[in-house]
Enzyme design. Structure first.
Site, short mmCIF file in Angstrom:
data_model
loop_
_atom_site.label_atom_id
_atom_site.label_comp_id
_atom_site.label_asym_id
_atom_site.label_seq_id
_atom_site.Cartn_x
_atom_site.Cartn_y
_atom_site.Cartn_z
N LYS A 1 49.92 22.97 26.17
CA LYS A 1 49.94 24.09 25.23
C LYS A 1 51.35 24.32 24.69
O LYS A 1 51.55 24.49 23.49
CB LYS A 1 49.42 25.38 25.91
CG LYS A 1 47.96 25.27 26.30
CD LYS A 1 47.30 26.62 26.44
CE LYS A 1 47.05 27.30 25.13
NZ LYS A 1 45.97 26.74 24.34
N HIS B 1 46.81 29.69 47.20
CA HIS B 1 48.27 29.55 47.08
C HIS B 1 48.95 30.92 47.14
O HIS B 1 50.17 30.99 47.17
CB HIS B 1 48.68 28.75 45.83
CG HIS B 1 48.39 29.42 44.54
ND1 HIS B 1 48.07 28.75 43.41
CD2 HIS B 1 48.39 30.71 44.18
CE1 HIS B 1 47.88 29.59 42.41
NE2 HIS B 1 48.06 30.79 42.86
N HIS B 2 48.16 31.99 47.15
CA HIS B 2 48.73 33.31 47.40
C HIS B 2 48.83 33.59 48.90
O HIS B 2 49.24 34.67 49.29
CB HIS B 2 47.87 34.39 46.74
CG HIS B 2 47.80 34.27 45.26
ND1 HIS B 2 48.66 34.95 44.42
CD2 HIS B 2 47.01 33.55 44.44
CE1 HIS B 2 48.38 34.64 43.16
NE2 HIS B 2 47.39 33.79 43.15
N SER C 1 32.64 47.34 33.60
CA SER C 1 32.98 47.30 32.18
C SER C 1 33.34 45.88 31.76
O SER C 1 32.90 45.39 30.72
CB SER C 1 34.14 48.26 31.93
OG SER C 1 34.88 47.87 30.80
N SER C 2 34.15 45.21 32.59
CA SER C 2 34.59 43.86 32.23
C SER C 2 33.43 42.88 32.20
O SER C 2 33.35 42.02 31.33
CB SER C 2 35.62 43.36 33.24
OG SER C 2 36.77 44.14 33.17
N GLU D 1 41.99 36.19 37.56
CA GLU D 1 42.41 37.41 36.87
C GLU D 1 43.74 37.22 36.13
O GLU D 1 43.90 37.72 35.02
CB GLU D 1 42.52 38.57 37.88
CG GLU D 1 43.11 39.86 37.34
CD GLU D 1 42.23 40.53 36.28
OE1 GLU D 1 40.99 40.36 36.34
OE2 GLU D 1 42.78 41.22 35.41
N HIS E 1 43.19 35.18 41.28
CA HIS E 1 43.89 34.15 40.51
C HIS E 1 43.29 33.96 39.12
O HIS E 1 44.02 33.94 38.15
CB HIS E 1 44.06 32.84 41.27
CG HIS E 1 45.15 32.06 40.61
ND1 HIS E 1 46.47 32.38 40.78
CD2 HIS E 1 45.11 31.11 39.67
CE1 HIS E 1 47.20 31.62 39.98
NE2 HIS E 1 46.40 30.83 39.31
N HIS F 1 51.06 51.37 39.33
CA HIS F 1 51.68 50.60 38.25
C HIS F 1 50.95 49.28 38.05
O HIS F 1 50.59 48.92 36.93
CB HIS F 1 53.16 50.35 38.58
CG HIS F 1 53.79 49.25 37.77
ND1 HIS F 1 54.04 49.36 36.43
CD2 HIS F 1 54.18 48.00 38.11
CE1 HIS F 1 54.58 48.24 35.99
NE2 HIS F 1 54.67 47.38 37.00
N TRP G 1 48.54 46.75 44.84
CA TRP G 1 47.37 46.52 43.99
C TRP G 1 46.41 45.53 44.65
O TRP G 1 45.28 45.38 44.22
CB TRP G 1 47.77 46.07 42.60
CG TRP G 1 48.01 44.60 42.43
CD1 TRP G 1 49.15 43.93 42.76
CD2 TRP G 1 47.11 43.62 41.92
NE1 TRP G 1 49.00 42.60 42.48
CE2 TRP G 1 47.76 42.36 41.96
CE3 TRP G 1 45.81 43.65 41.41
CZ2 TRP G 1 47.17 41.18 41.53
CZ3 TRP G 1 45.22 42.45 40.99
CH2 TRP G 1 45.90 41.24 41.06
N ASP H 1 28.78 41.92 13.82
CA ASP H 1 29.22 42.79 14.92
C ASP H 1 29.10 42.00 16.20
O ASP H 1 28.84 40.80 16.18
CB ASP H 1 28.36 44.07 14.99
CG ASP H 1 29.13 45.22 15.65
OD1 ASP H 1 29.65 45.02 16.75
OD2 ASP H 1 29.24 46.31 15.03
N SER I 1 48.71 31.09 19.43
CA SER I 1 48.31 29.95 18.59
C SER I 1 48.07 30.39 17.16
O SER I 1 48.54 29.73 16.21
CB SER I 1 47.02 29.31 19.15
OG SER I 1 47.26 28.80 20.43
N THR J 1 49.04 23.59 30.89
CA THR J 1 49.99 24.57 30.37
C THR J 1 51.07 23.88 29.57
O THR J 1 51.47 24.35 28.49
CB THR J 1 50.61 25.38 31.51
OG1 THR J 1 49.57 25.73 32.42
CG2 THR J 1 51.24 26.64 31.00
N ARG K 1 59.54 42.21 48.53
CA ARG K 1 58.90 43.09 47.55
C ARG K 1 58.54 44.41 48.21
O ARG K 1 58.47 44.52 49.41
CB ARG K 1 57.55 42.52 47.12
CG ARG K 1 57.52 41.30 46.38
CD ARG K 1 56.08 40.80 46.29
NE ARG K 1 55.29 41.61 45.35
CZ ARG K 1 54.03 41.34 45.05
NH1 ARG K 1 53.41 40.33 45.60
NH2 ARG K 1 53.37 42.09 44.20
N TYR L 1 44.78 34.55 34.81
CA TYR L 1 44.49 33.78 33.60
C TYR L 1 43.71 34.62 32.61
O TYR L 1 43.82 34.41 31.39
CB TYR L 1 43.75 32.49 33.94
CG TYR L 1 44.60 31.56 34.76
CD1 TYR L 1 45.92 31.37 34.41
CD2 TYR L 1 44.13 30.93 35.89
CE1 TYR L 1 46.75 30.56 35.15
CE2 TYR L 1 44.95 30.12 36.65
CZ TYR L 1 46.27 29.94 36.28
OH TYR L 1 47.08 29.16 37.03
#
Lengths: 531, 314, 177
Positions: A336, A307-308, A174-175, A260, A258, A80, A145, A110, A273, A333, A455, A262
Site C-alpha cells: 500500500k 502477539h499482544h 451498533s457496529s 479492531e 487485533h 480515553h 481499555w 441509500d 487512496s 502494508t 505504560r 485494522y
C-alpha cells in the site's frame, strides 16, 4: 474511470423536517452527519482526557489526577482509550464517511436497510451515556481499555465496570448492525456497470472493515457477556477459583482487538487512496493490488492476536508462529505504501490540506509500521511489552494514522457535505500544528519505552521527566490545534465560499463529485450507469 | 539449516561491527544454554570488542547527536534514548537484535521519506502539468512485494533464534519465586526457606542517591554468574515481573505458575517496575534486584536465616 | 425489503451468530485444547501406567500457593524429588484449615516449564476434586505422577532437567455440597 451520470429529481419537500428529520432519519447522509457530529463530541471528550493525562505526566509528582490513590488516573486512561476507539474513530470513519460516501460512490440511492441504519446510530447514544456513567459511578472503571480480569472482575467490585461493559455491548451491537448494512449495500446496490473491481478503494476499505466487524465484534460481545456473568451471576469463565482461566479472556479479547485496530485503519487507507489519486490527478497505482492488500490485511488480522500476549508465558512454538504471522502483515502494508508513492509518481501534484494530511499519513504510518515490525518479534517484545514504546507505536498508527485519515477525509469531503469551502491557508496551518504536535507527543515515547518506562503509570521515576515534558508540550500544541480546527469548521460554515460540485478538479473521479454540493436529500434514485 | 547459519554469521558480523555494546559480546553467542555451567564463562574483555564498542558509540552518537548518557545504565537516566545496559546473555542478544532492527527500519523510513520528498519536488503541478496515465507495472509490484518478504525472512531468523534462546531453560542453581500482590512483591527462595515482602520506599524515607518510585525496602539479592530460575504467580490480579536490564518480563497470573530465567554477568543494582496494570498503585510496586558476588550472596543467606523468619510455603 | 437483501441479511447475521456461539464454546474448547496439548503447562491425566523406564533423571520441584481468601496453610512436604522418566513418583502436600469453620478449596495446577505439561502425567491427584476441611482440620494431600518416557525422544525437551509442579488453592465460589 469515467461515469455517465444522471442526477435525479430533487425531492427536498418529501422528507420529514424538524426533530423528526434527525431522530427518525433513514437518510444515509443525515445519519452520516449525525455520526460525524457524535464523533466530534467523542473526540472532544477523549482528547480532553488525553490532555489531562499529559498534564498529569508533564512533571514527576503530578497531582492533577491523584484522586482515590490515582484511581482517577486509571479511569481517565480507560475512558480515553474507549472513547477514542468506539466514540471517535469508528463513528467518524465508518459511520460518518462510510454512510455519507459509500452509497454515493457506488451510485446507490441509500443504504440497504435504512431503518437499521437509524438504530445503529441511536444505539451509540445510550452507549456513550453508560460509558460516562462508568466514569462517575462508584469508584469508576480503572481497568484499562483492555479490561483484563481479574482486575475487571474481583478487582472492581462496584457497578462501574458493569456500566462500561454494557456500554460496549451497545456499541458492539451498533457496529454489527452497521457492518451488515454496509456489506449488503456494497454487494447488492452498486450501480449497473460498477463491478467490485471498479469500486473506489474507500468502498473496499469499508467493505473489509465491515467484514472484520461482523466476525470480530461478536467475539467481544461473547467475552463481555462471560465477564458480566462472572461478575454478577457466579459463573467462572475467567476465574481460576472456579476452574476458569483469566488468559482465555486475553485470547478472546485480542481475537477481537487485533482486527479492531485494522477496523480503525482500513477506512483511513481508503480515504488516503481517494485523496492521493485526486491530488495527483492520476488513477490509483496498482488498484487491484491495493484492494487485495486490504483484504489480506483483514484476513491475516484474525490470526495474529496473541502477539499482544508474548509475556503471558506461551509455548515457544506459539510465540514463533505469532511472530511470523505478524511479520507477514508488513508485506501488504508495504504494497500500500509503495503504491501510494507510485500514484504520486508522474502525477501533477497540488498540496491542498487533504493532500498534506495524506502525505503526512504516509510517512508517519511508515514510522508506526516499522516499530510494529519491531514489536512483532516475540523476543524483542519481551523488552518493550507494556512500555511507552508500545504507546508510541499504536499512537503512530492510530493517532497519526486513523486521525490523519479522518482529517484528510474531512477536508476532502467538507465542501461536498456542506457546500462550503474552507480557505486552504487555514487548513494548511492546522495541518502543520497537528503534524508538529503529535510528533512532539509520541516520538519521545519511543525513548521512554526503550529506557523501560511502563505504560499506565500515573507518576514516573525522575529520570523519565525530560521526554515526558516534551510530550506534554506536544499535547498542548495538538490540543490548541484541535481548538483552532473547531474555529476553522465554524468559519467554513459561516463564511466559507460556496463550493462547486467538484472543487478538486479532474483528479476527483468518483461519483460523489458529479452531484451538487451539498447533494440533494435524495440522490441516485435512478442509478447511474458506469462505463 | 545452512541458510540459517549463513544469516546468523552475517548477523554476528553485522552486530559485531555496529552493536558491540558490551565488553564480551561473543560470550552470549557461545551459550548452548543447557550446558552452561554457572560462572564458567567470565568476561574476558578482549581488546577487539572495545574498539567496536567505540565505533558503536560513535555511530549512535551520530544518530542521536545530543545524547548525554549512553554508557552503563542499570537504571534509567535523564534523557535516555535507548535500552538500559544489558547485563544478561539474553538481553545482549535482544539488544543486538533490536539494534539490527533499528538499522533496517531506519533505512526503510529514510528511503520512503526520500522518495516522498523527491516525488513532492519533482512532480508538483508547477513542474509537471500533465499527469502520466500509468497505473500498473507488474514488475514493480512484484519487486515491492518480494523485497519486503526477503527483509522479513532476514529478520525472522535471528528473531526465532532469540525466542528459542529465551525458551531454553539452562540448569538453574537458584530458584526465586516472585508473587505479585496488590501492590507489592513477595519473594521466596524455596531452597533456603527465605520469604519476604518487598515494598516501595516512600518518598520521605529515601536516602540520598536512591531513586524515587524505584527503590524498595527489601531487595532481591542474587549471585552473579549463576543461572537463576524465576517463577512467578499472583495472589490477586495480573501483575508482571520485569527488569529491563535483564531482558526479563513475565506476567504473574493467579492460579498459574510462570517460569523464566536470567544470568547476571555484572554486579550492580537493577531496577524494574510492575508491567501489567494491576489497580490504583500499579505504578508503585517496583522491582529491585541486587546482583552480588557468590561469596556475598552466601553471607546474605546466612544473615537471612535466623529463626525469626517465616518458613516458606503458606 | 428486496429478496436479495433478505438473503444477504440472513447469511451475514448467521455468520455473526456463529462467531458468538464459538466464543461461548471457547471456554470448553480452550480447556480441551490445554488438556490435549499441555498448553500453559497443563498436566495430563494418566490413563495407564508407563510400561518402560528411561535412564534420564528429572528433578520435580513442588510449589504451593494459596489465595488470601482461603484461610488455609498449604505447603509441599518435600522440596523436590528426583524420578526417572517413566518412573511413578509420589509426593505429599500438607494442608491445614486455620479457621474454625468448614471451608472448601479447589486447586488449580500447572507445571513449568510449560512445554513439559504434555509429558507430566498424574495418576492420582487431590486437585481433581474439591477439598473440604473442617475447622482446624489438617490433612495430607497425595499426588501420584510420572513423566512420560517419550520425553527423551523430544529434542525440544533436552534442556529440561527440572520440572516445577505448582498448585494454587482457591476458595471455591460455589461448593457443590
Amino acid at each position: 474511470m469515467s461515469y455517465a451520470t444522471t442526477i435525479d429529481h430533487v425531492h427536498n419537500a418529501d422528507h420529514p423536517t424538524g426533530w423528526r428529520r434527525w431522530v427518525l432519519s433513514t437518510n444515509h447522509k443525515d445519519i452520516g452527519t449525525m455520526y460525524i457530529i457524535f464523533g466530534a463530541f467523542g473526540a472532544l471528550f477523549g482528547s480532553t482526557l488525553s490532555l489531562l493525562i499529559r498534564l498529569q505526566l508533564a512533571h514527576p509528582h503530578g497531582t492533577l489526577l491523584s484522586g482515590g490513590e490515582f484511581q482517577i488516573y486509571n479511569i481517565v486512561i480507560t475512558a480515553h482509550g474507549l472513547l477514542m476507539i468506539f466514540f471517535f474513530v469508528m463513528p467518524v470513519l465508518i459511520g460518518g464517511f462510510g454512510n455519507w460516501f459509500v452509497p454515493l460512490m457506488i451510485g446507490a440511492p441509500d443504504m440497504a436497510f435504512p431503518r437499521l441504519n437509524n438504530i445503529s446510530f441511536w444505539l451509540l447514544i445510550p452507549s456513550l451515556v453508560l460509558l460516562t456513567l462508568s466514569i462517575v459511578v462508584g469508584s469508576g472503571a480503572g481497568t484499562g481499555w483492555t479490561f483484563y480480569p481479574p482486575l475487571s472482575s474481583i478487582g472492581h467490585p462496584d457497578a462501574a465496570v458493569d456500566f462500561m461493559l454494557v456500554s460496549l455491548h451497545l456499541a458492539g451491537a451498533s457496529s454489527i448492525l452497521g457492518a451488515i448494512n454496509f456489506i449488503t449495500t456494497i454487494f447488492n446496490m452498486r450501480a449497473p456497470g460498477m463491478t467490485m473491481h471498479k469500486a473506489p478503494l474507500f468502498v473496499w476499505g469499508i467493505l473489509v472493515t465491515a467484514f472484520l466487524l461482523l466476525l470480530a465484534v461478536p467475539v467481544l460481545a461473547g467475552a463481555i457477556t462471560m465477564l458480566l456473568t462472572d461478575r454478577g451471576f457466579g459463573t467462572s469463565f475467567f476465574e481460576p477459583a472456579g476452574g476458569g482461566d483469566p488468559l482465555l479472556f486475553q485470547h478472546l479479547f485480542w481475537f477481537f482487538g487485533h482486527p479492531e485496530v485494522y477496523i480503525m485503519i482500513l477506512p483511513a487507507f481508503g480515504v488516503i487512496s481517494q485523496v492521493i489519486s485526486t491530488f495527483a490527478r492520476k488513477p490509483v497505482f496498482g488498484y487491484l493490488g491495493m484492494a487485495y492488500a486490504m483484504v489480506s490485511i483483514g484476513v491475516i488480522g484474525f490470526v495474529v492476536w496473541a502477539h499482544h500476549m508474548f509475556t503471558v508465558g506461551m509455548d515457544v512454538n506459539a510465540n514463533a508462529y505469532f511472530t511470523a504471522a505478524t511479520l507477514i502483515i508488513a508485506v501488504p502494508t508495504g504494497i500500500k505504501i509503495f503504491s501510494w508513492i507510485a500514484t504520486m509518481w508522474g502525477g501533477s501534484l497540488t498540496f491542498e490540506t487533504p493532500m498534506l494530511y495524506a502525505i503526512g499519513f504516509i510517512i508517519l504510518f511508515v514510522i508506526g509500521g516499522v516499530t510494529g515490525v519491531t514489536l512483532a518479534n516475540g523476543g524483542v517484545d519481551i523488552s518493550l511489552h507494556d512500555t511507552y514504546f508500545v504507546v508510541a507505536h499504536f499512537h503512530y498508527v492510530l493517532s497519526m494514522g486513523a486521525l490523519f485519515g479522518i482529517f484528510a477525509g474531512f477536508y476532502y469531503w467538507f465542501p461536498k457535505m456542506t457546500g462550503k469551502m474552507i480557505p486552504e491557508w487555514m487548513g494548511n496551518i492546522h495541518f502543520w500544528i497537528t503534524f508538529v504536535g503529535v510528533n512532539l507527543i509520541f516520538f519521545p515515547m519511543h525513548f521512554l519505552g526503550l529506557a523501560g518506562m511502563p505504560r499506565r503509570i500515573p507518576d514516573y521515576p525522575d529520570a523519565y521527566s525530560g521526554w515526558n515534558y516534551i510530550a506534554s508540550l506536544g499535547a498542548l500544541l495538538t490540543f490548541a490545534g484541535a481548538i483552532y480546527f473547531a474555529l476553522i469548521v465554524y468559519y467554513g460554515f459561516k463564511w466559507g465560499k460556496k463550493a462547486p460540485s467538484n472543487p478538486w478538479g479532474p483528479g476527483a473521479t468518483t461519483l460523489e463529485w458529479t452531484l451538487p454540493s451539498p447533494p440533494p436529500f435524495h440522490t441516485f434514485e435512478t442509478q447511474p450507469h458506469v462505463s | 539449516m545452512r541458510g540459517l547459519q549463513t544469516i546468523d554469521s552475517f548477523l554476528q558480523d553485522f552486530s559485531g561491527l555496529l552493536c558491540a555494546h558490551n565488553a564480551c559480546p561473543r560470550e552470549s553467542e557461545e551459550l548452548p544454554v543447557p550446558r552452561l555451567k554457572a560462572g564458567a564463562k567470565d568476561c574476558k574483555d578482549p581488546k577487539g570488542p572495545k574498539q567496536s564498542r567505540k565505533r558503536l558509540h560513535l555511530f549512535l552518537t551520530l544518530i542521536f547527536s545530543f545524547v548525554p548518557y549512553l554508557a552503563h545504565a542499570d537504571h534509567p537516566k535523564p534523557w535516555q534514548m535507548y535500552y538500559q545496559d544489558p547485563v544478561t546473555p539474553v538481553m545482549d542478544h535482544l539488544y543486538d537484535f533490536h539494534t539490527l532492527l533499528l538499522c533496517i527500519e531506519g533505512t526503510i523510513v529514510l528511503i520512503v521519506g526520500a522518495l516522498l520528498i523527491y516525488v513532492i519536488i519533482r512532480f508538483r503541478a508547477s513542474k509537471n502539468a500533465a499527469p502520466s496515465k500509468v497505473a500498473h507495472n507488474t514488475l514493480l509490484e512484484v519487486i515491492w512485494t518480494a523485497i519486503p518478504v526477503l527483509i522479513l525472512v532476514f529478520i525472522a531468523f535471528p528473531s526465532f533464534k532469540l525466542l528459542y534462546m529465551m525458551d531454553v531453560t539452562p540448569k538453574a542453581d537458584l530458584t526465586i519465586k516472585a508473587i505479585g500482590n496488590q501492590w507489592y512483591w513477595t519473594y521466596e527462595y524455596p531452597d533456603h526457606n527465605i520469604r519476604f515482602d518487598s515494598n516501595i520506599v516512600p518518598e520521605d524515607q529515601l536516602k540520598s542517591g536512591q531513586f524515587r518510585l524505584l527503590e524498595v525496602d527489601n531487595r532481591v539479592i542474587v549471585p552473579t554468574h549463576t543461572n537463576i530460575r524465576i517463577i512467578t504467580t499472583s495472589s490477586d490480579v495480573l501483575h508482571s515481573w520485569a527488569v529491563p536490564a535483564f531482558g526479563v518480563k513475565r506476567d504473574s497470573v493467579p492460579g498459574r505458575l510462570n517460569e523464566t530465567w536470567f544470568h547476571v554477568k555484572k554486579e550492580g543494582v537493577y531496577y524494574g517496575q510492575c508491567s501489567e496494570l494491576c489497580g490504583v498503585k500499579h505504578g508503585f510496586m517496583p522491582i529491585v534486584v541486587e546482583a552480588v558476588t557468590k561469596a556475598q550472596f552466601e553471607q546474605w543467606l546466612v544473615s537471612k536465616k535466623n529463626p525469626a523468619q517465616t518458613p516458606s510455603g503458606g | 425489503m428486496k429478496e436479495y437483501h433478505r438473503s444477504t441479511l440472513i447469511i451475514l447475521s448467521s455468520l455473526a451468530f456463529v462467531m458468538l456461539a464459538i466464543t461461548f464454546a471457547s471456554s470448553a474448547l480452550f480447556r480441551m485444547f490445554c488438556e490435549k496439548t499441555g498448553h500453559g503447562g497443563t498436566t495430563q491425566v494418566a490413563k495407564r501406567l508407563p510400561i518402560r523406564v528411561e535412564q534420564r533423571v528429572i528433578t520435580v520441584r513442588f510449589n504451593a500457593d494459596i489465595q488470601p481468601q482461603l484461610p488455609w496453610d498449604f505447603k509441599p512436604l518435600q522440596k523436590e524429588i528426583k524420578v526417572k522418566a517413566g518412573e511413578v513418583g509420589l509426593a505429599f502436600y500438607h494442608g491445614k484449615n486455620l479457621s474454625p469453620h468448614h471451608t472448601v478449596g479447589m486447586a488449580t495446577y500447572n507445571v513449568t516449564p510449560h512445554k513439559a505439561g504434555i509429558y507430566f502425567n498424574k495418576v492420582e491427584c487431590f486437585c481433581f476434586l474439591e477439598q473440604h476441611l473442617e475447622g482446624e482440620q489438617a490433612t495430607d494431600f497425595p499426588v501420584q505422577f510420572f513423566i512420560d518416557p517419550d520425553i527423551v525422544k523430544d529434542p525440544t525437551m533436552d534442556d529440561v532437567d527440572t520440572i516445577t509442579l505448582s498448585y494454587t488453592f482457591f476458595r471455591l465460589k460455589k461448593p457443590s455440597l
